[in-house]
Design an enzyme around this catalytic site. Structure first.
Site, PDB file in Angstrom:
ATOM      1  N   TRP A 100       0.863  -1.242  -0.024  1.00 14.84           N
ATOM      2  CA  TRP A 100       0.097   0.061   0.080  1.00 14.84           C
ATOM      3  C   TRP A 100       0.685   1.307   0.036  1.00 14.84           C
ATOM      4  O   TRP A 100       0.389   2.229  -0.445  1.00 14.84           O
ATOM      5  CB  TRP A 100      -0.892   0.125   1.218  1.00 14.84           C
ATOM      6  CG  TRP A 100      -2.056  -1.123   0.969  1.00 14.84           C
ATOM      7  CD1 TRP A 100      -2.161  -2.274   1.894  1.00 14.84           C
ATOM      8  CD2 TRP A 100      -2.900  -1.492   0.158  1.00 14.84           C
ATOM      9  NE1 TRP A 100      -2.828  -3.180   1.457  1.00 14.84           N
ATOM     10  CE2 TRP A 100      -3.495  -2.831   0.329  1.00 14.84           C
ATOM     11  CE3 TRP A 100      -3.262  -0.849  -1.216  1.00 14.84           C
ATOM     12  CZ2 TRP A 100      -4.549  -3.158  -0.487  1.00 14.84           C
ATOM     13  CZ3 TRP A 100      -4.311  -1.474  -1.819  1.00 14.84           C
ATOM     14  CH2 TRP A 100      -4.829  -2.588  -1.367  1.00 14.84           C
ATOM     15  N   ASP A 167      -1.488   6.738   6.669  1.00 13.39           N
ATOM     16  CA  ASP A 167      -2.604   5.740   6.309  1.00 13.39           C
ATOM     17  C   ASP A 167      -2.809   4.837   7.388  1.00 13.39           C
ATOM     18  O   ASP A 167      -1.898   3.978   7.654  1.00 13.39           O
ATOM     19  CB  ASP A 167      -2.045   5.222   5.044  1.00 13.39           C
ATOM     20  CG  ASP A 167      -2.969   3.894   4.318  1.00 13.39           C
ATOM     21  OD1 ASP A 167      -3.907   3.736   5.287  1.00 13.39           O
ATOM     22  OD2 ASP A 167      -2.621   3.288   3.480  1.00 13.39           O
ATOM     23  N   LYS A 191     -12.538  -1.797   7.765  1.00 10.88           N
ATOM     24  CA  LYS A 191     -11.815  -2.575   8.868  1.00 10.88           C
ATOM     25  C   LYS A 191     -12.357  -2.355   9.934  1.00 10.88           C
ATOM     26  O   LYS A 191     -13.402  -3.025  10.592  1.00 10.88           O
ATOM     27  CB  LYS A 191     -10.287  -2.539   8.748  1.00 10.88           C
ATOM     28  CG  LYS A 191      -9.678  -3.169   7.468  1.00 10.88           C
ATOM     29  CD  LYS A 191      -8.737  -2.351   6.838  1.00 10.88           C
ATOM     30  CE  LYS A 191      -8.232  -2.641   5.710  1.00 10.88           C
ATOM     31  NZ  LYS A 191      -8.226  -3.783   4.576  1.00 10.88           N
TER      32      LYS A 191
HETATM   33  C1  PLP Z   1      -3.093  -0.247   4.878  1.00 11.80           C
HETATM   34  C2  PLP Z   1      -4.130   0.047   3.621  1.00 11.80           C
HETATM   35  N1  PLP Z   1      -4.158   1.077   2.853  1.00 11.80           N
HETATM   36  C3  PLP Z   1      -4.891   1.118   1.655  1.00 11.80           C
HETATM   37  C4  PLP Z   1      -5.796   0.222   1.440  1.00 11.80           C
HETATM   38  C5  PLP Z   1      -6.512   0.534   0.268  1.00 11.80           C
HETATM   39  O1  PLP Z   1      -7.880   0.733   0.645  1.00 11.80           O
HETATM   40  P1  PLP Z   1      -8.811   0.828  -0.531  1.00 11.80           P
HETATM   41  O2  PLP Z   1      -9.303  -0.803  -1.157  1.00 11.80           O
HETATM   42  O3  PLP Z   1     -10.176   1.452   0.328  1.00 11.80           O
HETATM   43  O4  PLP Z   1      -8.645   1.941  -1.541  1.00 11.80           O
HETATM   44  C6  PLP Z   1      -5.925  -1.030   2.221  1.00 11.80           C
HETATM   45  C7  PLP Z   1      -6.840  -1.893   1.821  1.00 11.80           C
HETATM   46  O5  PLP Z   1      -6.828  -2.915   2.373  1.00 11.80           O
HETATM   47  C8  PLP Z   1      -4.876  -1.186   3.308  1.00 11.80           C
HETATM   48  O6  PLP Z   1      -4.922  -2.215   4.001  1.00 11.80           O
END
Ligand code: PLP
Length: 354
Positions: A100, A167, A191
């Site tokens: 991510w 994040d 989550k």
């Molecule tokens: C730490 C983290 N950041 C970003 C995301 C991406 O999120 P989204 O699917 O809402 O774009 C996730 C998805 O699991 C994640 O775990």
């Protein structure tokens, strides 16, 4: 029978939230209307949005400190670009601790210079780099507090005068931090907060308006702040369900109380991983996540037996992410200690049988 749901997200939410949310689909606030058919400008929904925004700030201890909470769309992934669009004038630092963060870096590069302050990519992200050398003159430093795929979690945040952007998608509202250290926090709801479909952004308003580029309205934090998170039709049901989950958390005793439960769950599973010779943890011990525990079988020949056993016990969602393999037990706020105990019992049963 209700399953023990260890899914990584979307994931388990409190049962009472599911009940209340489903009731609101049939009849919201005894109005004779479903939450899905009312105007987002109706008083009933405006009240929901305001309560959700207020609860988010209250639970994070950020009320009255110059922060605004927004419930946006486009997932945490859209924040990868919105953060840079709104804040990156010349250069920003990124700590690369997983897939991510890697994606966030890729998006930020559209807007300016990106300095990777450290990375654990060469070790398949199984640890968090420490003792960061943070360059001067950054517009912000971007961190990922919990790496959902690898099961690592930042325990100590760098002390710096640079704006911290984080994040927190997979550990927001799970542990007490000094949230006022951060200039911007974002988290996909799916989550610890609600269903997929909305993303919480908590932003210190005075960091905005410092860049020269023009920003399209939908991607401009200030536009969303000025419109109280109602610039366009918000994702009504995800916001409502998030509000219910935040209410539940407040009633539970807030972040301090849930953190205690989360620590118990994490201690239980990690002791089993360490004591049971059939299993091996993936993440470096000091960086282990209290939300996502990643582990593998030492002997892959036992996979079929183990998989049959946990399925039989009513467990769901512990297959590891394809880039790590093995197993991942996600233990978000709404997962009970009993569910973790059930998984641990299955792991020790396997040891007895093998
Ligand atoms: C730490 C983290 N950041 C970003 C995301 C991406 O999120 P989204 O699917 O809402 O774009 C996730 C998805 O699991 C994640 O775990």
């Amino acid at each position: 029978m209700k399953k023990h749901n260890f899914s990584a997200g979307p994931c388990i939410l409190p049962q009472e939230v599911f009940k209340e949310a489903s009731q609101a689909i049939l009849d919201f606030n005894n109005s004779g209307l479903s939450i899905l058919e009312i105007s987002h400008r109706s008083k009933d929904f405006v009240d929901v949005m305001e309560e959700a925004r207020t609860l988010a700030l209250e639970l994070l201890g950020l009320e009255g400190k110059g922060y605004k909470a927004l419930f946006l769309q486009g997932g945490a992934s859209s924040q990868f670009l919105m953060v840079a669009y709104n804040l990156l004038q010349t250069k920003a630092g990124y700590l690369n601790t997983g897939a991510w963060s890697d994606k966030a870096i890729k998006e930020a590069k559209f807007f300016g210079e990106v300095i990777e302050v450290a990375s654990s990519k060469d070790a398949n992200f199984n640890f968090i780099p420490k003792d960061l050398d943070i360059p001067k003159g950054l517009d912000y430093l971007h961190l990922t507090s919990n790496n959902t795929i690898y099961g690592t979690q930042l325990k100590n945040f760098p002390s710096t005068t640079t704006n911290l952007v984080c994040d927190m998608s997979s550990d927001i509202f799970s542990r007490q931090l000094d949230f006022s250290k951060f200039s911007l926090i974002y988290a996909g709801a799916q989550k610890n907060m609600g269903p997929a479909g909305t993303t919480l952004v908590v932003i210190k308003e005075d960091i905005l308006g410092k860049i020269e580029r023009q920003i399209p309205s939908m991607l401009d934090y200030q536009v969303h702040i000025n419109k109280a998170s109602m610039f366009n039709t918000p994702p009504v049901f995800p916001v409502y369900t998030s509000m219910l989950t935040l209410r539940w958390l407040k009633k539970y005793g807030g972040i301090t109380a849930i953190e205690e439960l989360n620590e118990k769950k994490a201690n239980l599973i990690y002791s089993e991983i360490d004591l049971n010779p059939l299993f091996k943890g993936f993440a470096a011990k000091e960086d282990r996540s209290n939300m996502n525990a990643t582990f593998t079988l030492v002997n892959e020949d036992l996979k079929e037996t183990f998989d049959a056993m946990w399925k039989e016990a009513g467990i769901n969602g512990i297959n590891g992410h394809r880039s790590v393999g093995g197993y991942r037990a996600s233990m978000y706020n709404a997962l009970s200690l009993e569910s973790v105990a059930t998984l641990v019992d299955v792991m020790s049963d396997l040891e007895r049988k093998a």
